[in-house]
Design an enzyme around this catalytic site. Structure first.
Site, PDB file in Angstrom:
ATOM      1  N   SER A 267       0.711  -1.345   0.241  1.00  0.00           N
ATOM      2  CA  SER A 267       0.013  -0.010   0.015  1.00  0.00           C
ATOM      3  C   SER A 267       0.757   1.150  -0.031  1.00  0.00           C
ATOM      4  CB  SER A 267      -1.064   0.128   1.218  1.00  0.00           C
ATOM      5  OG  SER A 267      -0.204  -0.132   2.248  1.00  0.00           O
ATOM      6  N   ASN A 292      -4.489  -2.226  -1.347  1.00  0.00           N
ATOM      7  CA  ASN A 292      -4.712  -2.884  -0.196  1.00  0.00           C
ATOM      8  C   ASN A 292      -4.454  -4.199  -0.437  1.00  0.00           C
ATOM      9  OD1 ASN A 292      -6.358  -4.220   1.753  1.00  0.00           O
ATOM     10  ND2 ASN A 292      -6.668  -2.037   2.792  1.00  0.00           N
ATOM     11  N   ASP A 313       3.637 -11.484   4.153  1.00  0.00           N
ATOM     12  CA  ASP A 313       4.438 -10.841   5.178  1.00  0.00           C
ATOM     13  C   ASP A 313       4.055  -9.585   5.642  1.00  0.00           C
ATOM     14  OD1 ASP A 313       6.416 -10.311   6.814  1.00  0.00           O
ATOM     15  OD2 ASP A 313       7.894  -9.541   5.223  1.00  0.00           O
ATOM     16  N   CYS A 353       5.183 -10.963  12.099  1.00  0.00           N
ATOM     17  CA  CYS A 353       6.221 -10.287  12.835  1.00  0.00           C
ATOM     18  C   CYS A 353       5.582  -9.925  14.453  1.00  0.00           C
ATOM     19  CB  CYS A 353       7.027  -9.319  12.223  1.00  0.00           C
ATOM     20  SG  CYS A 353       5.731  -8.078  11.630  1.00  0.00           S
TER      21      CYS A 353
HETATM   22  N1  SAH Z   1       8.118  -8.093   2.888  1.00  0.00           N
HETATM   23  C1  SAH Z   1       8.609  -6.980   3.171  1.00  0.00           C
HETATM   24  C2  SAH Z   1       8.457  -6.432   4.420  1.00  0.00           C
HETATM   25  C3  SAH Z   1       7.073  -6.112   4.919  1.00  0.00           C
HETATM   26  S1  SAH Z   1       6.579  -5.050   6.161  1.00  0.00           S
HETATM   27  C4  SAH Z   1      10.238  -7.275   3.154  1.00  0.00           C
HETATM   28  O1  SAH Z   1      10.607  -8.446   3.246  1.00  0.00           O
HETATM   29  O2  SAH Z   1      10.981  -6.241   3.092  1.00  0.00           O
HETATM   30  C5  SAH Z   1       4.761  -4.674   5.703  1.00  0.00           C
HETATM   31  C6  SAH Z   1       4.561  -4.027   4.662  1.00  0.00           C
HETATM   32  O3  SAH Z   1       3.142  -3.916   4.455  1.00  0.00           O
HETATM   33  C7  SAH Z   1       4.899  -2.367   4.561  1.00  0.00           C
HETATM   34  O4  SAH Z   1       5.654  -2.302   3.456  1.00  0.00           O
HETATM   35  C8  SAH Z   1       3.479  -1.680   4.534  1.00  0.00           C
HETATM   36  O5  SAH Z   1       3.721  -0.599   3.623  1.00  0.00           O
HETATM   37  C9  SAH Z   1       2.655  -2.789   3.831  1.00  0.00           C
HETATM   38  N2  SAH Z   1       1.255  -2.665   4.463  1.00  0.00           N
HETATM   39  C10 SAH Z   1       0.600  -2.458   5.425  1.00  0.00           C
HETATM   40  N3  SAH Z   1      -0.856  -2.575   5.320  1.00  0.00           N
HETATM   41  C11 SAH Z   1      -1.132  -2.912   4.060  1.00  0.00           C
HETATM   42  C12 SAH Z   1      -2.157  -3.164   3.329  1.00  0.00           C
HETATM   43  N4  SAH Z   1      -3.692  -3.158   4.017  1.00  0.00           N
HETATM   44  N5  SAH Z   1      -2.168  -3.785   2.064  1.00  0.00           N
HETATM   45  C13 SAH Z   1      -0.769  -3.677   1.449  1.00  0.00           C
HETATM   46  N6  SAH Z   1       0.189  -3.470   2.194  1.00  0.00           N
HETATM   47  C14 SAH Z   1       0.339  -2.973   3.414  1.00  0.00           C
END
Ligand code: SAH
Length: 409
Positions: A267, A292, A313, A353
């Protein structure tokens, strides 16, 4: 050298029991004593009978109510975690102890981190330096200070001296979390460079290159804790792959050489912009979608779109024990949507996490979701955080990342 004698294990510091401590004496209750005896290093405020007049961030000598000396701790005048044990002995010179422990932390990474010039160099309690995080991104170090004791000027000076002498970085940046400073009743300060002038670099994990920009992004820059899981996911990746919550593309870029097509979803537009630069750095084609994740997975499933590899993740859904149920429902929903899209023989990499969600709880909700989606699971790997984020068995808070890899039919 005295410094080098302080090893990773605090009991080896017992030689420091020499002169009477010229430091405040805190007294803790039996419950606090029991907690320390179990190997934990925190004493909550409610278990402190007397602070002995300690000032914010002081090194204090900790005793039981009957007078038995238990060790030295860092005191916070505002945190619920009032004391963090740093040694079973007397600590006459904390900056010197810190320098020795940074040296030990570096030696540990030199031994255990392969194929990467980016890793967590200091992981707070797990490196016996509570309240301090230092991440290395090739030639730039990025630190975070989380407690009053670590913010003291002599401590900062010792830290900078040790880091610059030992690692010779081009620069050292500090990332400031104003909310944490407020909680610790520390004056606000700006994020920025503490040493040198270089603000961007390229770092490499498992042969994959990433752009680093000091002062930008979430965390200190990247999710270094997933480094070993990227390599693991890549071993199973095939066909069409979806990296959901991709941030700057960590999983997606590791999957790209193995898969026919990779899509990353997040997002955050700024994160995807870096992801795109990262793809170019590696000469890879990845499609990045700003959306999203919940909505996108639902739309894909109802459009009958399918894929072979999915990584989930998400950010920590359970910020505290209180919203555990809501968090578990979130994880279940997400995994359910992924199962609706996965082809038979596909791979699901499902991460959490949230410290408050245990590995068992995560396995249970994924299994539940699979049952609802009429899918059969085989658990291929139960993984955790990379080894540069060490886990102290007696301090459960040091263990937070779960990464489960399933074969799905
Ligand atoms: N997989 C990544 C880390 C993910 S951290 C890596 O290895 O580097 C979580 C991520 O989820 C963040 O980048 C945040 O911007 C995103 N995020 C949070 N809520 C979200 C949503 N509802 N839909 C899509 N992305 C989202």
């Amino acid at each position: 050298m005295t410094a080098d004698r302080a090893r990773l294990s605090p009991p080896l510091l017992a030689h420091e029991k020499t002169a009477a401590p010229p430091i405040p004496k805190a007294v803790i209750t039996q419950r606090g004593v029991d907690r320390l005896r179990s190997g934990h290093v925190w004493v909550y405020r409610s278990d402190v009978a007397s602070t002995g007049g300690a000032g914010p961030g002081a090194v204090v000598a900790v005793s039981a109510e009957r007078g038995r000396f238990l060790g030295s701790a860092l005191y916070s005048s505002s945190s619920q975690i009032a004391l963090r044990l740093i040694s079973p002995g007397v600590v006459p010179d904390f900056p010197a102890l810190l320098r020795a422990r940074v040296g030990n932390a570096f030696a540990y990474r030199e031994r255990l981190v392969q194929d990467s010039d980016a890793y967590r160099l200091v992981f707070s309690e797990a490196d016996f330096l509570p309240g301090l995080i230092v991440d290395r991104y090739n030639d730039i170090l990025c630190l975070e200070i989380l407690t009053q004791a670590m913010d003291a000027e002599p401590v900062r000076a010792a830290l900078l001296a040790e880091l610059s002498e030992r690692l010779r970085p081009a620069s050292i940046a500090e990332r400031v979390d104003l909310h944490i400073r407020e909680l610790e009743q520390l004056p606000p300060r700006a994020s920025g460079l503490l040493l040198g002038s270089k603000t961007s670099t390229v770092f490499t994990m498992n042969g994959v290159h990433f752009q680093f920009e000091a002062g930008a992004g979430q965390k200190t820059g990247a999710f270094l804790d997933q480094r070993e899981n990227y390599a693991a996911a890549a071993r199973y990746g095939r066909g069409e792959a979806l990296d959901v919550f991709c941030y700057q593309g960590g999983f997606a870029l590791h999957l790209a050489p193995r898969c026919t097509r990779v899509t990353g979803v997040d997002s955050s537009r700024p994160a995807l912009e870096v992801a795109d630069k990262n793809a170019a750095l590696n000469g890879r084609e990845v499609e990045w979608i700003e959306a999203n994740a919940f909505d996108l997975l639902r739309d894909y499933a109802s459009a009958g779109q399918q894929c072979d590899t999915i990584v989930l993740d998400p950010p920590a859904f359970a910020k505290s024990r209180k919203n555990l149920d809501t968090a578990l429902r979130g994880y279940k929903e997400l995994n359910l949507r992924a199962f609706k899209m996965l082809r038979s023989g596909g791979t699901l990499v499902s991460c959490s996490c949230s410290y408050h969600v245990s590995e068992g709880e995560l396995i249970d909700v994924v299994t539940d979701a699979a049952r609802d989606a009429h899918r059969t699971l085989r658990l291929l790997e139960k993984r955790s955080q990379a080894r540069d984020h060490p886990i102290l068995p007696a301090v459960p808070e040091t263990s937070y990342l779960k990464c489960l890899i399933f074969d799905v039919s």
